[in-house]
Design an enzyme around this catalytic site. Structure first.
Site, PDB file in Angstrom:
ATOM      1  N   ASN A   9      -2.450  25.901  22.114  1.00 31.67           N
ATOM      2  CA  ASN A   9      -2.912  24.688  22.790  1.00 31.67           C
ATOM      3  C   ASN A   9      -1.960  24.366  23.951  1.00 31.67           C
ATOM      4  OD1 ASN A   9      -3.043  21.887  23.424  1.00 31.67           O
ATOM      5  ND2 ASN A   9      -4.322  21.586  21.626  1.00 31.67           N
ATOM      6  N   HIS A  12       0.048  20.194  26.530  1.00 37.78           N
ATOM      7  CA  HIS A  12       1.280  19.502  26.905  1.00 37.78           C
ATOM      8  C   HIS A  12       1.923  20.035  28.180  1.00 37.78           C
ATOM      9  CE1 HIS A  12       0.725  16.750  23.819  1.00 37.78           C
ATOM     10  NE2 HIS A  12       0.752  17.667  22.863  1.00 37.78           N
ATOM     11  N   HIS A  45      -7.691  20.296  24.880  1.00 37.99           N
ATOM     12  CA  HIS A  45      -8.374  19.078  24.451  1.00 37.99           C
ATOM     13  C   HIS A  45      -8.674  18.264  25.704  1.00 37.99           C
ATOM     14  CE1 HIS A  45      -8.276  15.378  21.511  1.00 37.99           C
ATOM     15  NE2 HIS A  45      -9.362  15.394  22.261  1.00 37.99           N
ATOM     16  N   ARG A  47      -9.626  15.095  26.744  1.00 37.21           N
ATOM     17  CA  ARG A  47      -9.757  13.752  26.170  1.00 37.21           C
ATOM     18  C   ARG A  47     -10.599  12.869  27.071  1.00 37.21           C
ATOM     19  NH1 ARG A  47      -5.767  12.730  21.911  1.00 37.21           N
ATOM     20  NH2 ARG A  47      -6.588  10.629  21.993  1.00 37.21           N
ATOM     21  N   ARG A  51      -5.980  12.171  29.768  1.00 35.75           N
ATOM     22  CA  ARG A  51      -4.534  11.944  29.917  1.00 35.75           C
ATOM     23  C   ARG A  51      -3.753  13.229  30.179  1.00 35.75           C
ATOM     24  NH1 ARG A  51      -2.750  10.386  23.788  1.00 35.75           N
ATOM     25  NH2 ARG A  51      -4.351   8.825  24.055  1.00 35.75           N
ATOM     26  N   GLU A  72     -11.427  21.412  22.452  1.00 37.99           N
ATOM     27  CA  GLU A  72     -11.440  20.277  21.519  1.00 37.99           C
ATOM     28  C   GLU A  72     -11.963  19.067  22.280  1.00 37.99           C
ATOM     29  OE1 GLU A  72      -7.259  21.569  19.334  1.00 37.99           O
ATOM     30  OE2 GLU A  72      -7.383  19.693  20.445  1.00 37.99           O
ATOM     31  N   THR A 103      -4.241  13.425  17.941  1.00 38.76           N
ATOM     32  CA  THR A 103      -5.356  13.285  16.990  1.00 38.76           C
ATOM     33  C   THR A 103      -4.807  12.931  15.605  1.00 38.76           C
ATOM     34  OG1 THR A 103      -6.302  15.093  18.263  1.00 38.76           O
ATOM     35  CG2 THR A 103      -7.508  14.388  16.312  1.00 38.76           C
ATOM     36  N   GLU A 153     -11.821  23.221  10.849  1.00 41.73           N
ATOM     37  CA  GLU A 153     -10.373  23.334  11.030  1.00 41.73           C
ATOM     38  C   GLU A 153      -9.741  22.258  10.160  1.00 41.73           C
ATOM     39  OE1 GLU A 153      -8.883  23.458  15.067  1.00 41.73           O
ATOM     40  OE2 GLU A 153      -6.908  22.767  14.426  1.00 41.73           O
ATOM     41  N   HIS A 193      -2.402  21.403  13.506  1.00 42.03           N
ATOM     42  CA  HIS A 193      -1.780  20.105  13.767  1.00 42.03           C
ATOM     43  C   HIS A 193      -0.404  20.008  13.109  1.00 42.03           C
ATOM     44  CE1 HIS A 193      -2.311  16.171  15.645  1.00 42.03           C
ATOM     45  NE2 HIS A 193      -1.283  15.913  14.877  1.00 42.03           N
TER      46      HIS A 193
HETATM   47  N1  PXP Z   1      -5.931  21.345  16.293  1.00 41.77           N
HETATM   48  C1  PXP Z   1      -6.507  20.196  16.707  1.00 41.77           C
HETATM   49  C2  PXP Z   1      -7.935  19.952  16.358  1.00 41.77           C
HETATM   50  C3  PXP Z   1      -5.786  19.256  17.482  1.00 41.77           C
HETATM   51  O1  PXP Z   1      -6.377  18.113  17.886  1.00 41.77           O
HETATM   52  C4  PXP Z   1      -4.464  19.551  17.839  1.00 41.77           C
HETATM   53  C5  PXP Z   1      -3.704  18.588  18.713  1.00 41.77           C
HETATM   54  O2  PXP Z   1      -4.294  18.538  19.969  1.00 41.77           O
HETATM   55  C6  PXP Z   1      -3.914  20.773  17.413  1.00 41.77           C
HETATM   56  C7  PXP Z   1      -4.653  21.637  16.619  1.00 41.77           C
HETATM   57  C8  PXP Z   1      -2.525  21.179  17.781  1.00 41.77           C
HETATM   58  O3  PXP Z   1      -1.620  20.312  17.198  1.00 41.77           O
HETATM   59  P1  PXP Z   1      -0.072  20.394  17.600  1.00 41.77           P
HETATM   60  O4  PXP Z   1       0.017  20.112  19.064  1.00 41.77           O
HETATM   61  O5  PXP Z   1       0.573  19.387  16.739  1.00 41.77           O
HETATM   62  O6  PXP Z   1       0.367  21.821  17.284  1.00 41.77           O
END
Ligand code: PXP
Length: 245
Positions: A9, A12, A45, A47, A51, A72, A103, A153, A193
């Protein structure tokens, strides 16, 4: 061969860009480097408040990602129309609250069966696989199966953030039960997550889980060792946990 995917992901990277309104760092570059490090999927993601990830990122990543693109998004009609237009390989429907830092919980599929079912069908008509991000809860798994999701998931946040060993064990037990239930009913099961190099191993060793989506800890580690290396380490840790070493 053990089939497992690491979805990286890159939200960030966009968070840092948006903090200053600059053109850098670019999540598109991060995605290409993540693939060099062994990512099997790029996850973003989009959003509703935009953001971090922007529609521009989705558009370019759709063209440049060499592996799979997992989008996402909130379970709304507006977001589904965007997904239908850009055609990611997979959509993961997540709950979204504007004020949250990230999330915070799973999607309540059991309470919102009909609208979610409509949305799953709409996206699948566009040739998009649909995964539902849910808490490791048997009722939610049954509901996800009933609305014909392609996968679920499991939210690993409660396990990752547990403050005591007892709670962590309890939360791990819920993930084990949930993964086994999915496997029994033939529903592909993924997880994500809060996963880090320190807490990942027991979850990665659950062979029923075939995809992990990890963001924050990889991007944080990339600050010190670089994106390619940070992804390589995470992929290695997953494969090691699965081989029982
Ligand atoms: N899976 C989903 C569905 C999420 O919403 C997120 C956070 O955006 C992640 C995985 C990744 O989580 P993390 O950034 O804490 O590794």
């Amino acid at each position: 061969m053990d089939e497992v995917r690491l979805g990286v992901n890159v939200d960030h990277v966009a968070t840092i860009r948006q903090a200053r309104g600059t053109r850098y760092p670019d999540p598109v570059t991060a995605a290409a480097l993540a693939e060099s490090g062994g990512a099997d999927q790029i996850t973003i993601h989009l959003r509703e408040d935009r953001r971090h990830i922007q529609e521009r990122d989705l558009r370019i990543l759709r063209e440049t990602v060499q592996t799979r693109l997992n989008l996402e998004m909130a379970a709304t009609k507006e977001m589904s129309k965007i997904a239908y237009e850009f055609k990611p390989d997979m959509v993961t429907l997540v709950p979204e609250k504007r004020e949250e830092l990230t999330t915070e919980g799973g999607l309540d599929v059991a309470m919102r069966r009909d609208p979610i079912k409509d949305q799953v069908r709409f996206l699948q008509d566009g040739d998009i696989h649909v995964s539902l991000f849910i808490d490791p809860d048997i009722d939610q798994i049954r509901a996800a199966h009933k609305v014909n999701a392609n996968a679920v998931e499991l939210h690993t946040g409660a396990y990752c953030e547990a403050k005591s060993q007892g709670v962590r064990q309890q939360e791990f037990g819920r993930l084990v039960d949930a993964a086994k239930t999915c496997s029994k009913i033939g529903l592909p099961v993924y997880a994500g997550h809060g996963l880090t190099l320190n807490n990942l191993a027991p979850v990665a060793a659950l062979l029923e889980i075939t995809e992990f989506n990890i963001g924050h800890s990889i991007i944080a580690r990339a600050i010190f060792v670089g994106m390619v290396e940070a992804v390589r380490e995470m992929k290695q840790a997953i494969l090691q946990a699965r081989s029982g070493q």
